[in-house]
Design an enzyme around this catalytic site. Structure first.
Site, short mmCIF file in Angstrom:
data_model
loop_
_atom_site.label_atom_id
_atom_site.label_comp_id
_atom_site.label_asym_id
_atom_site.label_seq_id
_atom_site.Cartn_x
_atom_site.Cartn_y
_atom_site.Cartn_z
N HIS A 31 39.23 52.72 30.17
CA HIS A 31 38.67 52.03 31.41
C HIS A 31 38.06 51.01 29.53
O HIS A 31 37.27 51.09 28.91
CB HIS A 31 37.65 52.15 31.75
CG HIS A 31 37.51 51.29 32.58
ND1 HIS A 31 38.02 50.00 33.45
CD2 HIS A 31 36.09 49.79 32.42
CE1 HIS A 31 37.78 48.94 33.85
NE2 HIS A 31 36.44 48.68 33.11
N CYS A 32 38.93 50.11 29.23
CA CYS A 32 38.16 48.66 28.55
C CYS A 32 39.26 47.27 28.47
O CYS A 32 40.36 47.91 28.98
CB CYS A 32 38.69 49.53 26.70
SG CYS A 32 40.28 50.30 26.20
N SER A 77 38.41 40.07 34.74
CA SER A 77 38.63 38.89 35.27
C SER A 77 38.55 37.03 34.67
O SER A 77 39.49 36.37 35.51
CB SER A 77 37.93 38.42 36.25
OG SER A 77 36.57 38.92 35.74
N TYR A 157 37.97 47.58 42.49
CA TYR A 157 37.07 47.67 42.34
C TYR A 157 36.54 47.16 42.88
O TYR A 157 36.89 45.59 43.60
CB TYR A 157 37.13 46.42 40.71
CG TYR A 157 35.68 45.91 39.86
CD1 TYR A 157 34.59 47.53 39.86
CD2 TYR A 157 35.09 45.61 39.49
CE1 TYR A 157 33.16 47.74 39.65
CE2 TYR A 157 33.96 45.24 38.48
CZ TYR A 157 33.06 46.68 38.01
OH TYR A 157 32.11 46.22 37.79
N ASP A 249 34.27 51.01 28.48
CA ASP A 249 34.49 49.60 29.67
C ASP A 249 33.57 48.76 28.79
O ASP A 249 33.47 47.44 28.92
CB ASP A 249 32.89 49.54 30.65
CG ASP A 249 33.51 48.30 31.27
OD1 ASP A 249 34.28 48.03 30.84
OD2 ASP A 249 31.85 47.57 31.37
N ASN A 254 30.06 40.73 30.78
CA ASN A 254 28.83 39.99 31.83
C ASN A 254 27.57 41.44 31.61
O ASN A 254 26.12 40.87 32.07
CB ASN A 254 28.63 40.18 33.50
CG ASN A 254 30.00 39.06 33.66
OD1 ASN A 254 29.49 37.98 33.53
ND2 ASN A 254 30.92 39.67 33.87
O1 LIG Z 1 35.27 45.84 33.97
C1 LIG Z 1 34.33 45.93 34.33
O2 LIG Z 1 33.71 47.23 34.41
C2 LIG Z 1 33.44 44.83 34.71
C3 LIG Z 1 32.71 43.75 35.03
C4 LIG Z 1 34.13 42.70 34.53
C5 LIG Z 1 35.52 43.07 34.81
O3 LIG Z 1 35.32 44.03 36.03
C6 LIG Z 1 36.26 41.61 34.58
O4 LIG Z 1 36.00 40.60 34.71
O5 LIG Z 1 37.07 41.80 35.87
C7 LIG Z 1 32.37 43.45 35.97
O6 LIG Z 1 31.66 44.27 36.52
O7 LIG Z 1 31.07 42.11 35.55
#
Ligand SMILES: O=C(O)/C=C(\CC(=O)C(=O)O)C(=O)O
Length: 294
Positions: A31-32, A77, A157, A249, A254
């Site tokens: 997960h990265c 995202s 998620y 991660d 954030n």
């Molecule tokens: O990827 C992660 O672990 C967490 C994120 C960002 C995210 O998922 C994204 O931007 O798509 C979060 O909790 O801000």
């Protein structure tokens, strides 16, 4: 936190420590993310954060420093449904990276095939209101049905407070499911707390629901050595050893007030998976089954 003149934020440390824990050969950081580079791959107009560039070179440098062999790059995202930055990083990895895309539900079968050829093996459905404007369950289900022919899975998620309302949707998904960060339980409740108990009921409801036992930094604000996280998560790894994945991660979207130390995060692995057999499943066998089955 570090913000540049354009207001772009850096949420990762430039000097991660070298972990004390030695990863097994072939370990996968499952997960990265990559961010940009923005000049080549602009962020989505709907992005909820504007990060500095965290491209493939930096990701692979971290991989080598920590001792990983492979990466699973999850579309973040901030890039919306434009997966070019993720595909670019996979293409530069010499086969050592695969990915999870975020797609517009109107995507064609031919476009899905192109993603598959580029190393994508799953689609992510993000339900965090602070990250996405909408999460249409009916359209996501259509996507889930359409990726079945490719042998893909979905990554979902969400946070613990909406687990109950997610249950009918999750039950209807026809392909394997990977839940990001265990659905973000409150780890201070301990291994038998309400959040973990509810999450275990979900895992028990189907034998093809996997989870990432990740994000000690997000889930345990006390910081290293992340004692509450370890106490809550170690029994989960012991009880579901064939359905767990681990990842850094990085670049920690954030995480702005405290920049996580990736070396310290790797050092939690030996605490949550205390035997070489568990470590091998978590870091090698399980992610290889899901992402490099072919
Ligand atoms: O990827 C992660 O672990 C967490 C994120 C960002 C995210 O998922 C994204 O931007 O798509 C979060 O909790 O801000």
């Amino acid at each position: 936190m570090s913000t540049d003149a354009q207001g772009r934020v850096r949420s990762w440390t430039l000097e991660p420590s070298k972990p004390r824990f030695t990863l097994p050969p072939g370990a996968v950081d499952a997960h990265c993310h990559v961010f940009g580079p923005m000049a080549q791959f602009p962020f989505s107009p709907k992005a909820k954060y504007l990060p500095q560039d965290a491209g493939p070179e930096a990701l692979f440098g971290l991989r080598d420093r920590l001792g990983f062999a492979r990466n699973v790059i999850v579309q973040a995202s901030c890039h919306g449904t434009d997966n070019r930055a993720t595909l670019h990083a996979i293409a530069l990895s010499n086969g050592m990276a695969r990915g999870v895309a975020v797609v517009d539900p109107a995507i064609t079968d031919a476009e899905l095939d192109t993603l598959h050829a580029g190393g994508i093996r799953g689609v992510r459905f993000n339900f965090l209101k602070r990250l996405v404007d909408d999460a249409p369950k009916d359209r996501f289900l259509e996507v889930a049905r359409r990726i079945e022919r490719l042998g893909w899975h979905v990554v979902v998620y969400f946070e613990a407070d909406i687990l109950d309302e997610m249950l009918p949707f999750l039950a209807a998904i026809p392909v394997p499911i990977v839940i990001d960060h265990m659905g973000r339980p409150d780890v201070r409740q301990g291994p038998a707390g309400a959040d973990m108990a509810a999450f275990r009921r979900l895992l028990d409801s189907r034998d093809d629901i996997w989870t990432k036992v990740t994000c000690a930094d997000r889930l345990d604000p006390a910081g290293p050595p992340y004692a509450d996280f370890v106490r809550a998560v170690r029994p989960l790894v012991a009880d579901y050893p064939d359905r767990v994945l681990w990842g850094t991660d990085w670049p920690h979207p954030n995480m702005e007030s405290v920049l996580p130390d990736d070396g310290a995060l790797v050092d939690t692995i030996a605490q949550i998976a205390p035997t070489p057999a568990l470590q091998r499943k978590l870091l090698v066998d399980n992610p290889m089954r899901l992402y490099w089955a072919d």
